[in-house]
Design an enzyme around this catalytic site. Structure first.
Site, PDB file in Angstrom:
ATOM      1  N   LYS A   1      -1.899 -11.117   2.710  1.00  0.00           N
ATOM      2  CA  LYS A   1      -0.954 -10.436   1.805  1.00  0.00           C
ATOM      3  C   LYS A   1      -0.517 -11.376   0.685  1.00  0.00           C
ATOM      4  O   LYS A   1      -0.440 -10.981  -0.480  1.00  0.00           O
ATOM      5  CB  LYS A   1       0.290  -9.976   2.582  1.00  0.00           C
ATOM      6  CG  LYS A   1       0.047  -8.858   3.587  1.00  0.00           C
ATOM      7  CD  LYS A   1       1.377  -8.441   4.223  1.00  0.00           C
ATOM      8  CE  LYS A   1       1.147  -7.514   5.402  1.00  0.00           C
ATOM      9  NZ  LYS A   1       2.371  -7.187   6.143  1.00  0.00           N
TER      10      LYS A   1
ATOM     11  N   GLU B   1      -3.588  -6.588  17.274  1.00  0.00           N
ATOM     12  CA  GLU B   1      -2.457  -7.168  16.541  1.00  0.00           C
ATOM     13  C   GLU B   1      -1.446  -7.776  17.525  1.00  0.00           C
ATOM     14  O   GLU B   1      -0.694  -8.678  17.177  1.00  0.00           O
ATOM     15  CB  GLU B   1      -1.778  -6.104  15.662  1.00  0.00           C
ATOM     16  CG  GLU B   1      -0.967  -6.705  14.535  1.00  0.00           C
ATOM     17  CD  GLU B   1      -0.518  -5.707  13.480  1.00  0.00           C
ATOM     18  OE1 GLU B   1      -1.004  -5.764  12.338  1.00  0.00           O
ATOM     19  OE2 GLU B   1       0.327  -4.844  13.801  1.00  0.00           O
TER      20      GLU B   1
ATOM     21  N   GLY C   1       5.766  -2.044  14.654  1.00  0.00           N
ATOM     22  CA  GLY C   1       5.021  -0.975  13.980  1.00  0.00           C
ATOM     23  C   GLY C   1       4.016  -0.287  14.884  1.00  0.00           C
ATOM     24  O   GLY C   1       3.960   0.944  14.971  1.00  0.00           O
ATOM     25  N   ARG C   2       3.212  -1.072  15.607  1.00  0.00           N
ATOM     26  CA  ARG C   2       2.166  -0.484  16.461  1.00  0.00           C
ATOM     27  C   ARG C   2       2.725   0.157  17.716  1.00  0.00           C
ATOM     28  O   ARG C   2       1.992   0.782  18.472  1.00  0.00           O
ATOM     29  CB  ARG C   2       1.131  -1.566  16.806  1.00  0.00           C
ATOM     30  CG  ARG C   2       1.726  -2.811  17.419  1.00  0.00           C
ATOM     31  CD  ARG C   2       0.754  -3.969  17.331  1.00  0.00           C
ATOM     32  NE  ARG C   2       1.324  -5.236  17.795  1.00  0.00           N
ATOM     33  CZ  ARG C   2       2.009  -6.086  17.037  1.00  0.00           C
ATOM     34  NH1 ARG C   2       2.248  -5.795  15.769  1.00  0.00           N
ATOM     35  NH2 ARG C   2       2.455  -7.222  17.521  1.00  0.00           N
TER      36      ARG C   2
ATOM     37  N   HIS D   1     -25.163   8.183  20.884  1.00  0.00           N
ATOM     38  CA  HIS D   1     -26.277   8.238  19.933  1.00  0.00           C
ATOM     39  C   HIS D   1     -26.114   7.197  18.831  1.00  0.00           C
ATOM     40  O   HIS D   1     -26.744   7.293  17.776  1.00  0.00           O
ATOM     41  CB  HIS D   1     -26.366   9.643  19.337  1.00  0.00           C
ATOM     42  CG  HIS D   1     -26.593  10.694  20.389  1.00  0.00           C
ATOM     43  ND1 HIS D   1     -27.840  11.046  20.830  1.00  0.00           N
ATOM     44  CD2 HIS D   1     -25.710  11.391  21.136  1.00  0.00           C
ATOM     45  CE1 HIS D   1     -27.720  11.957  21.784  1.00  0.00           C
ATOM     46  NE2 HIS D   1     -26.433  12.182  21.999  1.00  0.00           N
TER      47      HIS D   1
ATOM     48  N   GLU E   1       0.823  -1.205   0.000  1.00  0.00           N
ATOM     49  CA  GLU E   1       0.000   0.000   0.000  1.00  0.00           C
ATOM     50  C   GLU E   1       0.861   1.261   0.000  1.00  0.00           C
ATOM     51  O   GLU E   1       0.613   2.219  -0.742  1.00  0.00           O
ATOM     52  CB  GLU E   1      -0.917   0.029   1.230  1.00  0.00           C
ATOM     53  CG  GLU E   1      -1.972  -1.060   1.269  1.00  0.00           C
ATOM     54  CD  GLU E   1      -1.504  -2.323   1.988  1.00  0.00           C
ATOM     55  OE1 GLU E   1      -0.279  -2.606   1.981  1.00  0.00           O
ATOM     56  OE2 GLU E   1      -2.356  -3.035   2.542  1.00  0.00           O
TER      57      GLU E   1
HETATM   58  O1  F6P Z   1       0.287  -5.568   7.890  1.00  0.00           O
HETATM   59  C1  F6P Z   1       0.606  -5.294   9.213  1.00  0.00           C
HETATM   60  C2  F6P Z   1       1.877  -4.538   9.352  1.00  0.00           C
HETATM   61  O2  F6P Z   1       2.942  -5.403   9.245  1.00  0.00           O
HETATM   62  C3  F6P Z   1       1.850  -3.811  10.679  1.00  0.00           C
HETATM   63  O3  F6P Z   1       2.303  -4.587  11.722  1.00  0.00           O
HETATM   64  C4  F6P Z   1       2.681  -2.609  10.390  1.00  0.00           C
HETATM   65  O4  F6P Z   1       2.411  -1.600  11.315  1.00  0.00           O
HETATM   66  C5  F6P Z   1       2.218  -2.262   9.003  1.00  0.00           C
HETATM   67  O5  F6P Z   1       2.050  -3.509   8.380  1.00  0.00           O
HETATM   68  C6  F6P Z   1       3.125  -1.366   8.206  1.00  0.00           C
HETATM   69  O6  F6P Z   1       4.423  -1.879   8.087  1.00  0.00           O
HETATM   70  P1  F6P Z   1       5.615  -1.032   7.513  1.00  0.00           P
HETATM   71  O7  F6P Z   1       5.913   0.088   8.451  1.00  0.00           O
HETATM   72  O8  F6P Z   1       6.774  -1.986   7.385  1.00  0.00           O
HETATM   73  O9  F6P Z   1       5.213  -0.500   6.173  1.00  0.00           O
END
Ligand code: F6P
Length: 525
Positions: free
Chosen positions: A501, A355, A268-269, A386, A214
């Site tokens: 994926k 996650e 990432g999170r 609401h 993405e």
């Molecule tokens: O698809 C999940 C994931 O791997 C998350 O854990 C992560 O935050 C996100 O994709 C984005 O990953 P990246 O920073 O490597 O693009």
């Protein structure tokens, strides 16, 4: 350090035998005053409206001691390889400060020095952009930054950005406008891009792995749009910086204006306090604002060391959440901030919690027999009232609630009407909801009857500021971490997102003989 099979722990077995108390029975003014724990950043965590008796609290403490939850946190902070699946350390706490004051080394590098070195680079770069020393390629000052990323490279930073806009406005802090593109749906990028002045926009490409479909697609879309722009002298790559890990393919791209780094030891999170959140927040609000957020988080990280559960809000919240999930059997938790600024905070917590702890195997890779992480969802109040509160009040499932509220608003623009200010009305609603959920209401008409005994907690403070926001973020990160310890999970990998994926790639490659994929593809592609 031993990781225990929960089914076999004495603490868990003792808790199963706990006489279940109702919130109605327990709730009292005295309890509201007493069940209240100091968090960082001036916040407090109140658990009075939880079905936790003194006996249950003592058994939760015994479980925390038996499993040495505080000790496991120390182990993580010391640089143990807690992410067993991916064989990685877990170092996000180090991005805001060194909680134990110990040196953590990985790959021959002092990690504290690495993270603080990146912070210093962010400080210098953001100051230079904000005061106009670094300009766009046509010589105009940058007024907008646009982050391109998804998952942890979007949700946390976006939630924090939105959380601080009103504070910055109300506090007279100079702001650059922040925009975010995350979805591979081209409409996401299109809707954002059409409102950008390219000459004054800096794009921040954020991807730890540098391989996320993405994000790379949106990068290409943005660069292509800039290339096609009729603006004379516009150099697209000079309007883009990267945040990534040094080992990612993006790190090798030297066409961009600058690059900032985190590493594989920051999930990432959990990356909002690394360069992933640091670059965008420092550009939008100034480095001092980001530093204050880090300090609030660090204060909460330190408080999370306490082994006494009545002095450690994150640990208490984790244990109560575990009690609600494993002893009471509740399937979900709602995050209900009475603060419009926190509109995307529940979305961030969805990723953070689900996650991390949405897992079916333990740290040894064995199937687990007990429930793990709950479903997380939420919306700001009073809007949620609401919408879905009907189910929360009278639905067939009991959903524990996590309220968040502040005494003061952010912008400082409020109006007194019908005898009260809007902020007072907001908090009156919050208080009313806690009481309504806890106490319920008898009525001869069952349709108007409320059973009550719907548990809730409240995190509260004076105002949502960078420091209190940092502490709020850390509180939930540490809560999730402690719950992972209790459930004996690896809270730091995410194998469950991989299968989709792989199949998406297969669909893009023409389905490779997979009839089911092909039949669906015929419907949509
Ligand atoms: O698809 C999940 C994931 O791997 C998350 O854990 C992560 O935050 C996100 O994709 C984005 O990953 P990246 O920073 O490597 O693009």
């Amino acid at each position: 350090m031993n990781y225990i099979d929960l089914d076999r722990t004495e603490g868990y077995k003792a808790l199963i035998g706990t006489g279940k108390c109702t919130v109605q029975e327990l709730l009292s003014p005295e309890r509201i005053r007493n069940c209240d724990i100091r968090l960082g950043g001036g916040l407090r965590y109140n658990w009075a409206a939880m079905p936790i008796s003194g006996d249950a609290a003592a058994k939760l403490q015994a479980l925390a001691d038996e499993e040495d939850l505080a000790g496991k946190y120390r182990e993580l902070l010391s640089g143990a390889m807690m992410n067993t699946g991916e064989k990685r350390l877990v170092l996000h706490h180090l991005t805001r400060g060194n909680v134990l004051g110990v040196k953590v080394e990985a790959d021959g590098e002092d990690k504290e020095a690495f993270y603080s070195g990146e912070l210093e680079r962010i400080r210098e770069f953001s100051a230079a952009v904000r005061d106009g020393r670094i300009k766009g390629s046509t010589g105009k000052e940058i007024t907008t930054v646009c982050q391109i990323g998804i998952g942890g490279s979007d949700l946390g930073p976006r939630a924090l950005y939105l959380a601080l806009r009103g504070w910055a406005e109300g506090s007279g802090v100079k702001q650059l406008r922040g925009e975010f593109i995350s979805n591979v749906d081209p409409d996401d990028a299109a809707a954002v891009i059409r409102n950008l002045d390219f000459e004054r926009t800096l794009f921040i490409l954020v991807s730890k792995s540098g391989t996320t479909q993405e994000t790379l697609t949106n990068r290409d879309l943005v660069l292509e749009t800039l290339r096609k722009s009729p603006i004379k002298g516009l150099v697209p790559s000079k309007h883009m910086i990267a945040v990534t890990s040094k080992t990612s393919p993006l790190a090798k791209d030297d066409s961009m204006l600058a690059a900032f780094f985190m590493d594989d030891y920051i999930g990432g999170r959990y990356s909002s306090t690394s360069a992933v959140g640091g670059v965008v927040l420092s550009l939008c609000f100034g480095f001092d604002t980001f530093r204050a957020l880090l300090d609030g988080a660090h204060e909460e990280d330190r408080l999370s060391l306490e082994s006494s559960i009545t002095e450690n809000g994150a640990l208490m919240d984790a244990l109560i959440g575990f009690y609600l999930r494993n002893i009471m059997g509740y399937p979900a938790t709602a995050i209900l901030p009475y603060s419009q600024a926190l509109s995307r905070f529940p979305a961030h917590l969805q990723q953070l919690d689900m996650e991390s702890n949405g897992k079916h195997v333990n740290r040894n890779g064995e199937k687990i027999s007990y429930p793990t992480g709950p479903v997380i969802f939420g919306e700001p109040g009073t809007n949620g009232q609401h919408s879905f509160y009907q189910l929360l009040h009278q639905g067939s499932d009991i959903i524990p609630l996590q309220f968040i509220g502040f005494r003061e608003c952010q912008y400082g623009e409020d109006i007194e009407t019908a005898g009260s200010y809007s902020q007072t009305k907001l908090n009156a609603n919050l208080i009313a909801q806690i009481a309504a959920f806890a106490r319920g209401k008898d009525d001869s008409n069952p349709n108007k009857e409320f059973d009550g005994n719907r548990p809730s907690s409240l995190i509260y403070g004076d105002r949502l500021t960078p420091s209190s926001l940092g502490a709020l973020l850390s509180h939930f990160e540490n809560k999730v971490m402690f719950q992972g310890f209790i459930w004996n999970l690896n809270s730091f990998d995410q194998e469950g997102v991989q299968l989709g994926k792989v199949l998406a790639k297969k669909v893009l490659a023409g389905c490779e003989g997979d009839d089911i994929l092909k039949a669906y593809a015929d419907l949509l592609i």
